[in-house]
Every structure is written in structure tokens, then in C-alpha cells.
Scaffold this motif. Sequence first.
Motif, PDB file in Angstrom:
ATOM      1  N   THR A   1       0.846  -1.152  -0.090  1.00  4.74           N
ATOM      2  CA  THR A   1      -0.104  -0.005  -0.122  1.00  4.74           C
ATOM      3  C   THR A   1       1.080   1.212   0.078  1.00  4.74           C
ATOM      4  N   ALA A   2       0.118   2.392  -0.455  1.00  6.34           N
ATOM      5  CA  ALA A   2       0.967   3.725  -0.163  1.00  6.34           C
ATOM      6  C   ALA A   2       1.611   3.867   1.092  1.00  6.34           C
TER       7      ALA A   2
ATOM      8  N   GLU B   1       6.153   4.561   4.647  1.00  5.40           N
ATOM      9  CA  GLU B   1       6.886   4.102   5.664  1.00  5.40           C
ATOM     10  C   GLU B   1       8.418   3.696   5.378  1.00  5.40           C
ATOM     11  N   ALA B   2       8.438   2.805   4.252  1.00  2.81           N
ATOM     12  CA  ALA B   2       9.945   2.589   3.734  1.00  2.81           C
ATOM     13  C   ALA B   2      10.818   3.545   3.469  1.00  2.81           C
ATOM     14  N   LYS B   3      10.209   4.463   2.595  1.00  2.00           N
ATOM     15  CA  LYS B   3      10.935   5.513   1.978  1.00  2.00           C
ATOM     16  C   LYS B   3      11.395   6.376   3.212  1.00  2.00           C
ATOM     17  N   ALA B   4      10.832   6.614   4.062  1.00  2.00           N
ATOM     18  CA  ALA B   4      11.276   7.414   5.466  1.00  2.00           C
ATOM     19  C   ALA B   4      12.346   6.635   6.145  1.00  2.00           C
ATOM     20  N   PHE B   5      12.442   5.179   6.331  1.00  5.70           N
ATOM     21  CA  PHE B   5      13.128   4.560   6.860  1.00  5.70           C
ATOM     22  C   PHE B   5      14.498   4.505   6.365  1.00  5.70           C
ATOM     23  N   PHE B   6      14.465   4.329   4.895  1.00 10.43           N
ATOM     24  CA  PHE B   6      15.760   3.863   4.285  1.00 10.43           C
ATOM     25  C   PHE B   6      16.488   5.224   4.017  1.00 10.43           C
TER      26      PHE B   6
ATOM     27  N   TRP C   1       8.425   0.707  -6.167  1.00 10.34           N
ATOM     28  CA  TRP C   1       7.330   0.290  -5.499  1.00 10.34           C
ATOM     29  C   TRP C   1       5.877   1.004  -5.655  1.00 10.34           C
ATOM     30  N   ARG C   2       5.903   2.277  -6.266  1.00 10.00           N
ATOM     31  CA  ARG C   2       4.732   2.904  -6.765  1.00 10.00           C
ATOM     32  C   ARG C   2       4.160   2.030  -7.602  1.00 10.00           C
TER      33      ARG C   2
ATOM     34  N   GLU D   1       0.364   0.783  -8.436  1.00 12.35           N
ATOM     35  CA  GLU D   1      -0.385   1.397  -9.779  1.00 12.35           C
ATOM     36  C   GLU D   1      -0.782   0.370 -10.843  1.00 12.35           C
ATOM     37  N   ARG D   2       0.272  -0.404 -10.948  1.00 10.41           N
ATOM     38  CA  ARG D   2       0.095  -1.414 -12.261  1.00 10.41           C
ATOM     39  C   ARG D   2      -0.330  -2.812 -11.748  1.00 10.41           C
ATOM     40  N   HIS D   3      -0.005  -3.104 -10.516  1.00 11.19           N
ATOM     41  CA  HIS D   3      -0.441  -4.450 -10.144  1.00 11.19           C
ATOM     42  C   HIS D   3      -1.269  -4.542  -8.654  1.00 11.19           C
TER      43      HIS D   3
END
Length: 482
Positions: A72-73, A78-83, A95-96, A100-102
Motif C-alpha cells: 500500500t501507499a 514508511e519504507a521511504k522514510a526509513f531507508f 514500489w509505486r 499502480e500497475r499490479h
Amino acid sequence: MTNEFSGPSGVSAILSNPILNTDSYKASHYLQYPPEASAMFSYIESRGGRYDRTLFFGLQMLIKAYLCRPITAPMIDEAKAFFGAHGEPFNEAGWRYVVERHGGYLPVRIRAVPEGSVVPTHNVLVTVECDDREVFWLASYLETLLLRVWYPITVATQSWHLRKTIRDYLLKTSDDLTQLPFKLHDFGARGVSSAESAAIGGAAHLVSFMGSDTVLGVVAANHYYNETMAAFSVPAAEHSTITSWGRERETEAYRNMIAKFARPGAIVSVVSDSYDLFAALKVWGTELKQAVLDSGGTLVIRPDSGDPRSIVLQTLRALEASFGSTVNSKGRRVLNNVRVIQGDGVNPDSLEAILAAMDHAGFAADNIVFGMGGALLQQINRDTQRFAMKCSAIRLGDAWHDVSKNPVTDSTKRSMKGRLTLLVNRRTGEYRTATLPLAPQENAGAAAADWRDAMVTVFDSGKLLVDDSLSAIRARAHAHEG
């Protein structure tokens, strides 16, 4: 039970984010592959170890718990902030694209041997393929999550081999093989590193046995493998329920166990070493003997300290002197009305040593049940069966290319190459790893016709395609016991 092994909030909510269920360095790998890479293929194998065959089990649990829910978005945020804070690049666009595609479901295909299959080491067990050029790297990104299948496989493998050991002694010394599924009881819940380990490892043990005190393991087997009740237990004393009466009333504590739980056909287990095992055995054989006999139940004595091999024999001899025994058709003695459960110091070596000593002393294997704790669920690791997941093929542009490693410093770490599958011989049951597409000779000629593909697609783009029952898995695992 929630879709995860743990509850729905707190740490367990963080653990449920598949983007974070990886190694830190995986976050940067999308930038390290050849720019023309468009698909990737990886596989899992046991590269040898303590046992020469592995019992495949546990992938269905992992897939249901972690891969059947969409990304999910908020997970991406959450992952973007962590990494970003962690010092690693983050493939936000990739990941987006998955969302969006799948629809958030990972576009990977997982194939595996049917759970319950017993496969020689050095063969492919699981393959993971992603042929979406935008996110081909997912086939490797999932390594950390998927390779944890080593744990249920290793537990199931050890229990399967222990079942074989116990079965051999039952065949040699007993008239009753039906007791085999209850001969090794899971005592491991308190000795594992987490509730998740108790659930996964406890369920894996139940492929070969049906006795367990690891509640989470039974719950997991029921939930993830479509069982009504995967295992059973009996009323049993612990030291606190005996010592709370005080030493001067130890006999009354034992008498209470018989009064409360012993019924015709019932089993009651009583730990008897709180103070003096040998004095307790004397009490059981004198003051409490008639109560045991009148109950119609079976008393199981648990000696819980001392050298397992010698203590079991001493306990058996003391109980035989009091309750007597009957000689079976194998010429071995079976105690009347009483049994022993050894739950201290049990491991694969001590278990076999105890059975051998009992056989040498003329006692049937009927007389004992084993409880195994730390050695069952905790005293194993990924290197017990030397599990690894490796990339074996990559598509560059439109052409597949083999990928492998072959370190000159350690040939045992050489990996396989190509898009792989596992073949099984219809006549002999022999397994061998082969590459895809299968060569023409694999599908031609009488000898080649004996071979078939043993692997099936179990997961594809968020969909679980195989939902096996524990009963079917047990049938596969023990199909050739005789």
C-alpha cells in the motif's frame, strides 16, 4: 488469528510491511544490475548438512502470512522514510509501480515441490521468478523473507528423521505401531526466540507427530493448513503444582493428580523428581498403587533431572518392580498401567541412546514417550542444512543468461545456474534438478518418459494457487514408511 503470525498493532504492524522485510543492502541493489536486465530467476536449496534428505514444509505459511496482502501507499511512505534515514537509496518509483500497475500485489511467480516431499539435498526446492522488466529485482529482494523457510523445513526434517528412528525401535520391540505419532511431544514453546518461532517450528513438527504442548504451533497448523485439530495433549503436572503442596504433602499432590484426571482410558503425566525421584517412585508403587489401578487410566511418570539414559532405565525398573510387566510377541517387556515420559536433555543423540539402552535391557519402546524442547525448535540454524537462495538466471533484453557463483576458496558454495526445476522419476521416486526449458530428451523415449516435473506453481502475483491440508502433507511425508 490475524493474517500475520503476530497481532495487528505495534511491532507486528511494522513487521507486516514486506518492503521492510529484507536486508538493508537489498534497497540499493536495483541500481547494481545491468541496465538491460528485464527478468530474474532465483532458487532455494539445501547444500547438505546434518541430514541427507529434507522434508519440505512451511512455504504455505509464509506466503499466506506475508505475500497475499497488497503493498500500500502508506507502506511505501514508511519504507521511504526509513531507508532515507538509514543511509540507503530507495526505489520509490518501483514500489509505486507495483501499486499502480499490479494493485500492490508482487508480480512474482513462486514454484515449489509439494509440501511433505522428502528430497535429497543439493536439489532445487523453491524457485522465484519475476519477468516484469520494471521490477525484475523483486526475485532477489524477497530472498530475506523467503529463505526463512529454512526454519520450518529444518524442524520438519529433524522430526521426520526422529520419527524414523523411533519407528525402527517400535518395529523391533513393539506390537503396536499406532502409537508412533504420539511418541515425540513438542516441549519447545518456552525455549524459542519468539512467538512466531513457536508457531512456525511447532507447526513443522506436526508433519510427523501429533503430540504438542506448543499451543501456537498447533494454532498455526490448524489455521494455515486447514486442520480442525492438528495435535493433542494431556493433563500434566509441573513442579509448581507439586511443590506448592510442600514436601510433607508430596504424596497428596500426587493423589490429587490421580483423583482429578485419571479415568478409564485417560492419560495423566506427573513430574516426580521435585525432591527425591526414587522416594517418589516408591510412593507410586506402594501408597498410590491401588489408586492408579482403580482409576483405569495410564500414569506417566516424568523424571526431569539426571542423566537421561540411566534415569530412564532406573525409573522403568522401579515401576516394573511395583506394577509388573507383560512380555509381548517381540520378547520385550511392557509395563502394566504405567509409562515414562523423558523431557529433559532429549536431543537426536540421547533419544536414540535411550531407545538402544531400553532395547538392550529388554524393555519395549511402548514404555516411553519423549518430550523435546530446545533441541526440537531452537538448537538448529540455517547452517544445519546449509540453506541458500541464489540468483541462477537473468534476462538481459530478450535473452536469458545463466548466472552462478563458484568460489575457489570454498567449492561447497558453488551455486546452480539456469532456470531450474526438479524432476521426479515415476518408477523409482528419484529426484534430480534440471534446467528449463526441458531438453527434448526429457520428453522423448521410454526412459525419459519416466521423469516428470515435480514442482508446481504455488503463488503468482498475489494469488495463492495451492492451499494444502496438513493431512495431505503428512500422507506425502510418510507415504513410503511401509
